[in-house]
Motif scaffolding. Sequence first.
Motif, mmCIF file in Angstrom:
data_model
loop_
_atom_site.group_PDB
_atom_site.id
_atom_site.type_symbol
_atom_site.label_atom_id
_atom_site.label_comp_id
_atom_site.label_asym_id
_atom_site.label_seq_id
_atom_site.Cartn_x
_atom_site.Cartn_y
_atom_site.Cartn_z
ATOM 1 N N SER A 115 -12.828 16.224 -29.079
ATOM 2 C CA SER A 115 -12.527 14.790 -29.095
ATOM 3 C C SER A 115 -12.577 14.229 -30.506
ATOM 4 O O SER A 115 -13.199 13.215 -30.751
ATOM 5 C CB SER A 115 -13.477 14.034 -28.183
ATOM 6 N N PHE A 116 -11.902 14.915 -31.442
ATOM 7 C CA PHE A 116 -11.921 14.430 -32.822
ATOM 8 C C PHE A 116 -11.364 13.014 -32.918
ATOM 9 O O PHE A 116 -11.856 12.195 -33.674
ATOM 10 C CB PHE A 116 -11.098 15.356 -33.712
ATOM 11 N N TYR A 117 -10.313 12.757 -32.181
ATOM 12 C CA TYR A 117 -9.664 11.448 -32.284
ATOM 13 C C TYR A 117 -9.813 10.628 -31.004
ATOM 14 O O TYR A 117 -9.159 9.614 -30.856
ATOM 15 C CB TYR A 117 -8.173 11.620 -32.565
ATOM 16 N N LEU A 118 -10.615 11.087 -30.080
ATOM 17 C CA LEU A 118 -10.625 10.458 -28.761
ATOM 18 C C LEU A 118 -12.007 9.946 -28.426
ATOM 19 O O LEU A 118 -13.008 10.590 -28.724
ATOM 20 C CB LEU A 118 -10.183 11.457 -27.700
ATOM 21 N N SER A 119 -12.036 8.796 -27.809
ATOM 22 C CA SER A 119 -13.302 8.264 -27.366
ATOM 23 C C SER A 119 -13.053 7.234 -26.277
ATOM 24 O O SER A 119 -12.123 6.440 -26.380
ATOM 25 C CB SER A 119 -14.035 7.611 -28.546
ATOM 26 N N HIS A 160 -13.967 12.597 -23.127
ATOM 27 C CA HIS A 160 -14.014 12.560 -24.599
ATOM 28 C C HIS A 160 -14.886 11.415 -25.085
ATOM 29 O O HIS A 160 -14.808 10.310 -24.593
ATOM 30 C CB HIS A 160 -12.616 12.369 -25.160
ATOM 31 N N GLU A 161 -15.663 11.728 -26.111
ATOM 32 C CA GLU A 161 -16.520 10.684 -26.656
ATOM 33 C C GLU A 161 -16.805 10.947 -28.121
ATOM 34 O O GLU A 161 -16.956 12.091 -28.529
ATOM 35 C CB GLU A 161 -17.838 10.667 -25.895
ATOM 36 N N GLY A 162 -16.869 9.899 -28.893
ATOM 37 C CA GLY A 162 -17.356 10.021 -30.258
ATOM 38 C C GLY A 162 -16.293 10.102 -31.325
ATOM 39 O O GLY A 162 -16.577 9.931 -32.500
ATOM 40 N N GLY A 163 -15.051 10.405 -30.957
ATOM 41 C CA GLY A 163 -14.017 10.499 -31.983
ATOM 42 C C GLY A 163 -13.462 9.138 -32.338
ATOM 43 O O GLY A 163 -13.830 8.125 -31.752
ATOM 44 N N SER A 164 -12.594 9.133 -33.330
ATOM 45 C CA SER A 164 -12.016 7.861 -33.737
ATOM 46 C C SER A 164 -10.533 8.035 -34.014
ATOM 47 O O SER A 164 -10.147 8.833 -34.864
ATOM 48 C CB SER A 164 -12.727 7.354 -34.984
ATOM 49 N N PRO A 165 -9.697 7.281 -33.296
ATOM 50 C CA PRO A 165 -8.258 7.365 -33.563
ATOM 51 C C PRO A 165 -7.925 6.918 -34.981
ATOM 52 O O PRO A 165 -6.911 7.324 -35.535
ATOM 53 C CB PRO A 165 -7.634 6.406 -32.550
ATOM 54 N N ILE A 166 -8.804 6.088 -35.547
ATOM 55 C CA ILE A 166 -8.539 5.602 -36.898
ATOM 56 C C ILE A 166 -8.668 6.738 -37.910
ATOM 57 O O ILE A 166 -8.000 6.762 -38.931
ATOM 58 C CB ILE A 166 -9.497 4.462 -37.265
ATOM 59 N N GLY A 212 -19.973 7.677 -38.275
ATOM 60 C CA GLY A 212 -19.536 6.760 -37.231
ATOM 61 C C GLY A 212 -20.297 6.940 -35.934
ATOM 62 O O GLY A 212 -20.015 6.247 -34.962
ATOM 63 N N SER A 213 -21.241 7.871 -35.908
ATOM 64 C CA SER A 213 -21.994 8.092 -34.679
ATOM 65 C C SER A 213 -23.394 7.516 -34.835
ATOM 66 O O SER A 213 -23.955 7.509 -35.925
ATOM 67 C CB SER A 213 -22.094 9.584 -34.381
ATOM 68 N N ASP A 214 -23.940 7.093 -33.717
ATOM 69 C CA ASP A 214 -25.288 6.514 -33.765
ATOM 70 C C ASP A 214 -26.351 7.589 -33.919
ATOM 71 O O ASP A 214 -27.438 7.329 -34.388
ATOM 72 C CB ASP A 214 -25.556 5.746 -32.477
ATOM 73 N N TYR A 215 -26.016 8.767 -33.473
ATOM 74 C CA TYR A 215 -27.036 9.813 -33.454
ATOM 75 C C TYR A 215 -26.398 11.121 -33.841
ATOM 76 O O TYR A 215 -25.267 11.411 -33.454
ATOM 77 C CB TYR A 215 -27.639 9.911 -32.053
ATOM 78 N N PRO A 275 -27.425 14.490 -23.559
ATOM 79 C CA PRO A 275 -26.273 15.065 -24.251
ATOM 80 C C PRO A 275 -26.091 14.459 -25.635
ATOM 81 O O PRO A 275 -26.163 13.249 -25.795
ATOM 82 C CB PRO A 275 -25.094 14.709 -23.348
ATOM 83 N N GLY A 276 -25.883 15.315 -26.612
ATOM 84 C CA GLY A 276 -25.675 14.831 -27.971
ATOM 85 C C GLY A 276 -24.207 14.584 -28.228
ATOM 86 O O GLY A 276 -23.386 14.729 -27.329
ATOM 87 N N PRO A 277 -23.873 14.194 -29.446
ATOM 88 C CA PRO A 277 -22.459 13.939 -29.763
ATOM 89 C C PRO A 277 -21.613 15.195 -29.561
ATOM 90 O O PRO A 277 -21.943 16.254 -30.087
ATOM 91 C CB PRO A 277 -22.486 13.514 -31.229
ATOM 92 N N GLN A 278 -20.560 15.043 -28.769
ATOM 93 C CA GLN A 278 -19.688 16.184 -28.466
ATOM 94 C C GLN A 278 -19.114 16.798 -29.729
ATOM 95 O O GLN A 278 -18.893 17.998 -29.809
ATOM 96 C CB GLN A 278 -18.486 15.715 -27.650
ATOM 97 N N LEU A 279 -18.861 15.934 -30.709
ATOM 98 C CA LEU A 279 -18.115 16.417 -31.867
ATOM 99 C C LEU A 279 -18.935 17.316 -32.760
ATOM 100 O O LEU A 279 -18.398 17.964 -33.640
ATOM 101 C CB LEU A 279 -17.587 15.228 -32.665
ATOM 102 N N PHE A 280 -20.252 17.362 -32.538
ATOM 103 C CA PHE A 280 -21.063 18.296 -33.315
ATOM 104 C C PHE A 280 -20.503 19.701 -33.142
ATOM 105 O O PHE A 280 -20.181 20.396 -34.110
ATOM 106 C CB PHE A 280 -22.511 18.224 -32.856
ATOM 107 N N GLY A 281 -20.376 20.090 -31.881
ATOM 108 C CA GLY A 281 -19.834 21.424 -31.602
ATOM 109 C C GLY A 281 -18.390 21.532 -32.046
ATOM 110 O O GLY A 281 -17.982 22.528 -32.627
#
Lengths: 602, 245, 355, 144
Positions: free
Chosen positions: A263-267, A278-284, B53-56, B173-179
Motif C-alpha cells: 500500500s505504498f500509495y493507498l490508504s 490498504h493503510e498508511g500509503g499516500s497518493p501524494i 507520515g505515519s504516527d507510529y 498491527p503495525g504500519p503495513q508499509l514497514f514490510g
Amino acid sequence: MSSVASLHESELQHAGHDAQHEHHQQSFLTKYIFSQDHKTIAKQFLITGIIWAIVGALFSVLFRLQLGFPESSFPILEDILGKWAPGGKISPDFYYALVTMHGTILVFFVLTAGLSGTFANFLIPLQIGARDMASPFLNMLSYWFFFIGSIIMATSLFIQTGPASGGWTIYPPLSALSDAALGSVRGMDLWIISMAFFIISQLMGGLNYVSTVLNLRTKGMTMTRMPLTVWSLFFTAILGILSFPVLLSCVVLLFCDRNLGTSFYLSDIIIAGKVLPHEGGSPILFQHLFWFLGHPEVYIVVLPAMGLASEVISVNARKPIFGYVAMISSMLAIVALSLIVWAHHMFVSGMNPFLGAGFILFTLLIAVPSAIKVFNWLTTLWRGNIRFTPAMLFAIGFVSMFISGGLTGIFLGNAALDIQLHDTYFNIAHFHLVMGVAAFFSMFAGLYQWFPKMFGRFMNNTLGYIHFWITMVGAYLIFWPMHYSGLAGMPRRYYDYSNWESFKQFGGMNKFISIVVIIVFITQLMFVFNFFYSIWKGRKVREANPWDATTLEWTTPIRPGHGNWPGELPEVHRWPYDYSKDGKEFISQITPVGEEETGPHH
Amino acid sequence: MASGSLPAGIKWWSGGKSPYNVNYGKIMMWYFLVSDSFTFGAFLISYGSTRLGSDYWPDPNHVFNSFPFMGHANLPLAFVSLMTFILIFSSVTMVLAVHEGHKMNRKGVEKYMIMTIIGGLAFLSCQAWEWTHLLTGSHSVLVDGKVEHWATTITKNPFGPMVEHAGQLVATPGPQLFGGFFFFITGFHGFHVFSGLIINIIMYIKTRLGHFDQRGHYEMVEKAGLYWHFVDLVWVFVFLAFYLI
Amino acid sequence: MKDLFLPIIIIMILVVIFQISKASEYVSVLKGEKKARKQSNRINGFLMVAFLVLGLFGAWYCNKLYYGDMLLHDSASVEGVEIDKMMLVTIAITGIVFLITQILLFWFSFRYQERDNRKAYYYPDNNKLEMLWTGIPAITLAILIAFGLKFWFKITGDPPKGHMMIEITGHQFGWDFRYPGQDGIFGKKNNQLYNKPAGNSLAVDFNDPESHDDLRTTELHLPVNRPVKFIIHAQDVIHSVGLPHFRQKMDAVPGTPTTLWFTPRFTTEEMKTKTGNPNFVYEIACDQMCGKGHFSMRGVIVVESEADYNAWIAKQKPEYYSMFPDKDPSKQQTVAQDTTEVNEQVPLAQAASIN
Amino acid sequence: MSSFEVPSQITIHHEPAPNTKRIWRAFWILSVVTLGELALGLSIYNIHKGPNPSEMMVLFFKGVICILTLAKGYYIAWVFMHMGDESKLFRRSIVVPLLLFIWFIIAFLHDGNAYREARDSNAGEFKVIKNDVPAAVLERGQKD
C-alpha cells in the motif's frame, strides 16, 4: 607509467574502421534492422515516432469528435471500434483511454523518443565530428528497448479491458485499483511494463549521448564550439539520466501496489462497496515521485526543440545566433531549475503551503532564462537576411508558440492563480502550446532542415509551406480559445459538458475547435505523405552543403556511410556561427582562422 | 596521485581526447551509477516520507534481533552488521582485484575475484536467511479483539504499538508499509547484488580465459568493480535507513 | 454513399495540392533555385505580416466573444476579488510582453527577408542587452511572486473566526455533505464501519455521541457572507472540489483530509440577476480525473441569506436518526426507513445513469 | 589560439596507489565507523527501552549516525571506487547532480510530515479512529 595504453585514438576511430571493414558484407538485417550506425538508428527512431504521432493524433481527433459533437453519433466509429463506440458514440471508458493514450504516446513516444531520439542520434556524432556514438551497440539496444516498449503499449490497445485510462499522469488510486476504472484492470500493468522498457531505452540513449559529447569531439571541437543543437541534446540527456530513474521507482512501486498487495500509495479506500485493507500509503507520494520526472520531462521535450530552432534560425537568418554563451547558460539554468520545481503541478493536492511557497519561487525563476532565450532569438532575426525555407518558417513558428505558451506558465506557476486554473482548459492550452505544438514545430523545422542529410533528397517545398501555414493558423485557432474556457474554470478531461450550467456555453467553441483539429490532422497526414514520398522521389541533393551552413555535418559526403567521413576526421577551428562575417557569406567550422579576422568567437 | 589532478599543460577540453582522461565506458558506468542512485534515492526517500507520515513506526532494533542458530536470543542488529561486514570485505577484495588488474597480474585478479564472488554469495545467503526468518516468524498480534499470530510480510506487520489485552501486553498491527518498503528495497538491493554477482562471475571467466590479457588491460574488471562498490555504497544507506534510525 | 462523400472530396483536394506542389517544384528547378526562393520569400514574408495582423484581429475578436459575456463575472467569494485583480494584472503584464515579442517576431521576419542587396549584420553578442533582459523579467517576476505568495498564504491559511465547517466527501461519482450539527464537531469516522448499519456509506462511527447531531445532506447550502471551511475527504480515488465561481479548488485525497475555505459574497438569486441566467447555480466540478463518470461528478451549492439558510438547516434530520429510527425522538419510523433505502440506492442509481 | 601539440600518449588508465595500504586503511576506517554506528543504534534501542525515552537524544544520535554514514559513503567512493584519483571536473560532474538530493529529501520529508500533521491536527473538527495511537505504548520489546 607502466600501463600506458593509448586507447584514445583507437576509441575515436574504432567505429569508422569497423564500419569500413564490414561495409561490403552487410546484409539487409544488419544494415537496416539491427544497424549500429547512428544515422540508421536515428531514422528508426524517427519513423517509429512518426507512426506513433499519427496514432496519437488520431486519438485526439476521436475524442475531439465526442467533445465537439456530444449529441451526434458516427456509425462508422462502431464499425471500427466495436464495443468501444456503441451506436457510433464513443463510450466514456474509451474516451478516457483515448485521452490517456494520447498523452502517453505523444509525451513519451513522440516528443521524447521521436524528437531527441532522432536528433540526438543523428546530429550529435555528425556535428561534433565523431564516427559514431561512444557505444553503437548500446545505441542499437536503446532503440530496440524503445521498440519493445512501444509494442507492449500497442498491445494494450487491443486487450479486452482496454488500455490504461487514468490520464497520462496515472495518478493512483485510480490507476492502482482495478475496480476504479476499466483501464486499470490490465491496461495499467502493460503501461507500466512498457514504460519500464522505455526508461531503460532512454537511459542507454542518454548515457551514450553524454559520453559521446564528452569524449568523442573531434580535434579542435571545444565545448564552446559545439552547435546549440548539440548543447541542447547534451542537456536533455543529462535531464533524462537524472529524472527517468525516479519514474522507474515510481511506477515499480505502483506495480507492487497493483499486484502484490502493498500500500505504498493507498490508504483508507472504500471502493465498489468493499473496504480495502490498504493503510498508511499516500497518493501524494506518487505525485511527488511522478512529477520529479514529470517536470524535467517537459524540458526533455522542449530543450531539443530550442536547440534545433536556434540552429535553423541562425542558418536561415544568415546571422550568428545572438548571445551564444547566454543561450547555453540559460539552458543550464533551465536544467538546474527544472529538477527542483516538480511540485508546482500539485498546488491543489493539499500540499503544505510553506513547501508550496518554495516551489512558487523556483518555478517563476524559470521564466527568466526562458525570456533570455526568446529575446536572443528575436535579436538573431533582427537585421538578418532571412530565407523562408519551410524549416525556417517552422522555427519562427516555434518561437511564436513558445512565447504564447510560455507566458501562460507565469499564471500557472503562481499558486494563487493556479488554484483557479489548475486542471482546466487554460492548462491544456498552456502545455500544448509550449511543449506540444512548439516542440512539434521544432521537430518539423529539424526534419525539413536535415532531411537532405538523412536521405540525400529534398522534401517538397510547396507542400512544406502549405503544411506550415495551415498548422500555424490551426494551432492558434485550436488553443487560443481554450484559454478563455479555462479562465472560466472549464475542467479538462470531461467527456461531456452539456449537463453543466457553468460550462455548456462553450459548446460552440468546442465544435469549432474540433473542426479545426480535423483539418490540421489531415494537413499532418499530408506532411507524412511528403516525408515518405520524398525519401524515394524527392528532388536529389546535388551539393554537399545545400543550406550554406557552417557545421560539420555538411562536410560529409551527401550520403555518408557508416563512419561519416571517408578519410580523416575534420579538424575544427572556430565556433559554428560565422555567418556574414567579414563580408563572407559563411565560414565553415573547418576553415582555419585567418590572420586578419575580427571578432572573439573562434 | 591521490590529488586526482590531470597532467597540466594539456588543453583537456579542446577535442580529440577525453576531457576527464577517462574512457567512455567508465564515464557511462559512472553516470549510470548516478542515475541508479536516483532510483534508490527515490525508494529510500519515499520510505522516509511514508515513515514521517505515519504516527507510529516500529523500532528496527526490535524487529531485527535474531541471529542464525542462536534461537530466541535477543541480539539486535548483530546479524545485519555481519552482512555489512561481508559486503565491505567483498568490496575490499574487489578493489584488490582491480589493483591486480592494473598490474596485469592475472593470477591475482582471479584470486580476488573468487573471494569477491564468495562474499557476494555469502551476502545473498544471509539475506535469504533474514527474509525467511521474517516471513516465517510468528508474533502474537491483537486483531479485532482476538490474538492472532503474524509473520512480517509485505502486507502485514506485527510490530505495532502495545496494548493491554486480558491482563497482558500484546502488540497491535503495525504500519503495513514497514514490510512493504523493507522487502521491496532490500529486495531491489539484493537484485543488484545478484546482478553484480553475475557480472563478477562473467568477469572471472573472462579473466580465466585470458581475454583481458589479450586486450591489454583489465578495464572491464574495473567497471564491474565500480558496480560492485556501488552496491556496497547503497547498502550503507539501506543499513542506515532500515536498521539504524 | 453519403459517408464516402467527404473523404473523397478531401482526397481529391489533397491530390490537387500534391500536383500543384509537384509542378511548382519542376518550375523552380527550371527557373533556378535562387529565383524560386526569391518568389517564395516574398509570399511568405507577406504572409508573416498578414498572419500577425489577422492574428491580432482574431485575438481581439475572441476576446470580444468570450471575455465580456461569458467569463470572469465578479468573483463570488470575498477572497477571490483580490485574486481576480492579480489575475488581471498578470494578464496585463503578460499581454504587453506577448504583444511586443510577437509583433517584433513577425515584423522582423517580414522586414529582414532575403534581398539581393542586403547583407546580414554580424552581431554575435552584447552583454548589456543580455543583462537588460535578464534584469527586467527578474524584477517583474519578483513582484508577481511577492503578490502571489501573499495571496497564497492568505487563502491556504486559517479562515477567520466564526467560520462554519462542512465535511465534503467524494466518491465515484458524486459528493456527500455532512454538517457538524449543534455542537460544531463531526462524529468520528472509521472505514471498518462502512455500511454498518446498512446505509452508513460515510462510515460514521455512531458510537461516538458527537455523531448523533451530524446532518448528512444531499444539497450543500451556505449562508452568504459567512466564511466556510470545507473538510474534504475521498473514499476511493482522488477527486477535486473545484469551485470556479469562488476561485477555489482542492483535491480530495483518500487517506488524508484536506481543507479549503472561502466567504461567499452573492446568493444564488443575486447571481441569477448578475449573470442574466435564470438557471444559474453554483456548481462543484470534479477537477481531478476519477474514472469514467468524472464528467458527471456534479455538486450544487445553494448560497442563500442567513435566514433562508437557518430555515433550511432546521428542516434537516441528523443521520443518526435515519440509521437508528428507534432513537428518533419524533418516532417517525416509516419515514426513516425510507430514507435508509434511498441512501443505499444513491450510488447504484448514479452508476446506472453513466452506463 | 588553436594549438594541438598533445603528447602522443595520453594515459587513459590511472596509476593506482603503489601499494594496497590505502585500501586496507579504508577498510579499517569503514569497520570502525560501522561499529560506532552500531553502538549508537544500540543506545537508541536502550533509550527506547527506558522508562522515559528522550526524543531529543534519539534525534541527536540519529543525526550522528547519518553523518557517519556519509563518511562511509565518502570512503567507499573515494578509495574503493578510485573517485579520488579522477580529475576534479569529473568528480564534480558526479557529485553536483547528487546535491539535488538535498532539496529532494527536504521536500519529501517535509511533505510526509505535513500530511501526518494534516491527518492528526483536525481533531475537534472531526476525528478518525485509527489515528488515536493507544496511550499505552509502554515498551516496544516483545516476546517472540
